[in-house]
Design a protein around this motif. Structure first.
Motif, PDB file in Angstrom:
ATOM      1  N   TYR A 189      44.658  37.761  39.449  1.00 35.63           N
ATOM      2  CA  TYR A 189      44.471  38.086  37.673  1.00 35.63           C
ATOM      3  C   TYR A 189      44.472  39.096  37.282  1.00 35.63           C
ATOM      4  O   TYR A 189      43.641  39.523  37.631  1.00 35.63           O
ATOM      5  N   MET A 190      44.764  39.647  36.004  1.00 38.59           N
ATOM      6  CA  MET A 190      44.392  40.058  35.283  1.00 38.59           C
ATOM      7  C   MET A 190      43.897  40.574  34.285  1.00 38.59           C
ATOM      8  O   MET A 190      44.841  39.746  33.331  1.00 38.59           O
ATOM      9  N   THR A 191      42.136  40.839  33.461  1.00 38.79           N
ATOM     10  CA  THR A 191      42.415  40.511  32.112  1.00 38.79           C
ATOM     11  C   THR A 191      42.797  41.316  31.261  1.00 38.79           C
ATOM     12  O   THR A 191      44.061  42.604  31.709  1.00 38.79           O
ATOM     13  N   PRO A 192      43.915  40.917  29.786  1.00 37.93           N
ATOM     14  CA  PRO A 192      44.496  41.807  29.306  1.00 37.93           C
ATOM     15  C   PRO A 192      44.281  43.179  29.202  1.00 37.93           C
ATOM     16  O   PRO A 192      45.393  44.225  28.871  1.00 37.93           O
ATOM     17  N   ASP A 193      43.159  43.399  28.408  1.00 35.85           N
ATOM     18  CA  ASP A 193      42.875  45.216  28.113  1.00 35.85           C
ATOM     19  C   ASP A 193      42.533  46.016  28.831  1.00 35.85           C
ATOM     20  O   ASP A 193      41.286  46.411  29.554  1.00 35.85           O
ATOM     21  N   PHE A 194      42.725  45.345  30.870  1.00 38.96           N
ATOM     22  CA  PHE A 194      42.254  46.250  31.564  1.00 38.96           C
ATOM     23  C   PHE A 194      42.724  47.072  31.994  1.00 38.96           C
ATOM     24  O   PHE A 194      41.363  48.120  31.867  1.00 38.96           O
ATOM     25  N   GLY A 195      43.999  48.129  31.667  1.00 41.38           N
ATOM     26  CA  GLY A 195      44.599  49.661  30.816  1.00 41.38           C
ATOM     27  C   GLY A 195      43.355  49.921  30.443  1.00 41.38           C
ATOM     28  O   GLY A 195      43.049  51.524  30.394  1.00 41.38           O
ATOM     29  N   GLU A 207      33.964  31.436  42.536  1.00 43.84           N
ATOM     30  CA  GLU A 207      33.975  31.371  41.271  1.00 43.84           C
ATOM     31  C   GLU A 207      33.598  32.843  40.395  1.00 43.84           C
ATOM     32  O   GLU A 207      33.252  33.499  39.754  1.00 43.84           O
ATOM     33  N   VAL A 208      34.042  32.486  39.519  1.00 42.65           N
ATOM     34  CA  VAL A 208      34.397  33.921  38.403  1.00 42.65           C
ATOM     35  C   VAL A 208      34.301  34.187  36.522  1.00 42.65           C
ATOM     36  O   VAL A 208      34.834  33.249  36.637  1.00 42.65           O
ATOM     37  N   ILE A 209      32.922  33.786  36.459  1.00 48.56           N
ATOM     38  CA  ILE A 209      32.156  33.793  35.521  1.00 48.56           C
ATOM     39  C   ILE A 209      32.385  34.778  34.573  1.00 48.56           C
ATOM     40  O   ILE A 209      31.700  36.037  34.990  1.00 48.56           O
ATOM     41  N   LYS A 210      32.662  34.759  32.807  1.00 52.56           N
ATOM     42  CA  LYS A 210      31.821  35.816  32.187  1.00 52.56           C
ATOM     43  C   LYS A 210      29.725  35.727  31.763  1.00 52.56           C
ATOM     44  O   LYS A 210      29.490  34.071  32.348  1.00 52.56           O
ATOM     45  N   GLU A 261      40.438  29.317  32.760  1.00 51.67           N
ATOM     46  CA  GLU A 261      41.719  30.177  32.867  1.00 51.67           C
ATOM     47  C   GLU A 261      41.665  29.726  34.046  1.00 51.67           C
ATOM     48  O   GLU A 261      43.591  28.558  33.871  1.00 51.67           O
ATOM     49  N   ILE A 262      42.128  29.711  35.240  1.00 48.62           N
ATOM     50  CA  ILE A 262      42.890  29.639  36.255  1.00 48.62           C
ATOM     51  C   ILE A 262      41.887  28.424  37.312  1.00 48.62           C
ATOM     52  O   ILE A 262      40.900  28.593  37.432  1.00 48.62           O
ATOM     53  N   THR A 263      42.660  27.511  37.569  1.00 47.83           N
ATOM     54  CA  THR A 263      41.181  27.087  38.376  1.00 47.83           C
ATOM     55  C   THR A 263      42.368  26.055  39.535  1.00 47.83           C
ATOM     56  O   THR A 263      43.468  26.102  39.431  1.00 47.83           O
ATOM     57  N   GLN A 264      42.341  26.657  41.281  1.00 53.51           N
ATOM     58  CA  GLN A 264      43.473  25.665  41.881  1.00 53.51           C
ATOM     59  C   GLN A 264      42.459  26.251  42.839  1.00 53.51           C
ATOM     60  O   GLN A 264      41.573  26.761  43.353  1.00 53.51           O
ATOM     61  N   VAL A 265      43.153  24.589  43.810  1.00 55.53           N
ATOM     62  CA  VAL A 265      42.201  24.309  45.169  1.00 55.53           C
ATOM     63  C   VAL A 265      43.445  24.766  46.538  1.00 55.53           C
ATOM     64  O   VAL A 265      44.114  24.484  46.460  1.00 55.53           O
ATOM     65  N   ASN A 266      42.958  24.997  47.644  1.00 53.86           N
ATOM     66  CA  ASN A 266      42.808  26.078  48.739  1.00 53.86           C
ATOM     67  C   ASN A 266      44.278  26.542  48.879  1.00 53.86           C
ATOM     68  O   ASN A 266      45.435  26.306  48.936  1.00 53.86           O
TER      69      ASN A 266
END
Length: 224
Positions: free
Chosen positions: A196-202, A220-223, A185-190
């Protein structure tokens, strides 16, 4: 053969070569012999002045012997080898974490990565080291009722975090040089700072806040 035994064998070989090299150096043997002889004679003469003269000359020969010893190439190899080996082993090693449901450390299938599982003891939920690649697997983590926390700090190295589908996360990532990729969902360089927070966190029963500070390296964060 473990690392310590390997180091000791190589270091002994280097020291033996150093000894052979010195014994085959006539100047070194003469200087050492004359220095020892003068030191012995200084203890036998009755005159204090003669003792001091012999001791000073003996010290001068000792300094010359030391210079020859230091100038020998094997001396520097013997001194630098442990330092270089220690740096290599230090950079390639890390803290061995065990699973909260077992007692045996294990390695990742990913090349050059060390797989880690965090403890259910919140005080131990941190990874701090100079460099190295890590895989953080949350699959067998014991989650607390009020959520878990994990902090990762290192100067360099890549980090991969495997998050099960039923685990909600809050990510706070600082990576001055590298790629930050979160769930495709998010890819950023430098990226200096990515949150980031998953929608159902609470509402999730399993949730964790992860803070990552990396000077140089990808995150890298993966499922999984």
């Amino acid at each position: 053969m473990n690392k310590f035994k390997f180091f000791m064998i190589i270091e002994v070989i280097i020291l033996v070569l150093l000894g052979v090299s010195l014994l085959r150096n006539p100047l070194f043997l003469i200087v050492v012999g004359v220095g020892l002889l003068l030191g012995f004679l200084s203890t036998r003469v009755g005159s204090y002045k003669a003792q001091m003269i012999l001791k000073q000359i003996g010290i001068a020969f000792g300094v010359v012997a030391l210079i020859i010893f230091v100038a020998n190439g094997y001396t520097w190899i013997a001194l630098l080898f442990p330092v270089i080996l220690a740096i290599i082993f230090w950079k390639s090693s890390g803290i061995n974490y065990t699973s909260v449901k077992g007692h045996n450390p294990f390695e990742s299938d990913d090349n050059n990565f060390e797989r880690r599982r965090i403890f259910d003891n919140q005080a131990d939920n941190s990874v701090s080291r100079l460099s190295g690649n890590d895989v953080i697997d949350l699959a067998t983590t014991t989650f607390q009722a009020d959520g878990n926390d994990l902090t990762i700090r290192k100067a360099s190295g890549n980090t991969k975090i495997i998050v099960p589908d039923d685990v909600a996360v809050v990510l706070d990532v600082t990576a001055l040089s590298g790629v930050v990729k979160i769930f495709d969902e998010i890819t950023q360089v430098n990226a200096e700072h990515v949150r980031y927070m998953t929608p159902d966190f609470g509402a999730s029963e399993k949730r964790i806040k992860i803070m990552i500070h990396v000077g140089r390296g990808s995150v890298e964060v993966i499922k999984g």
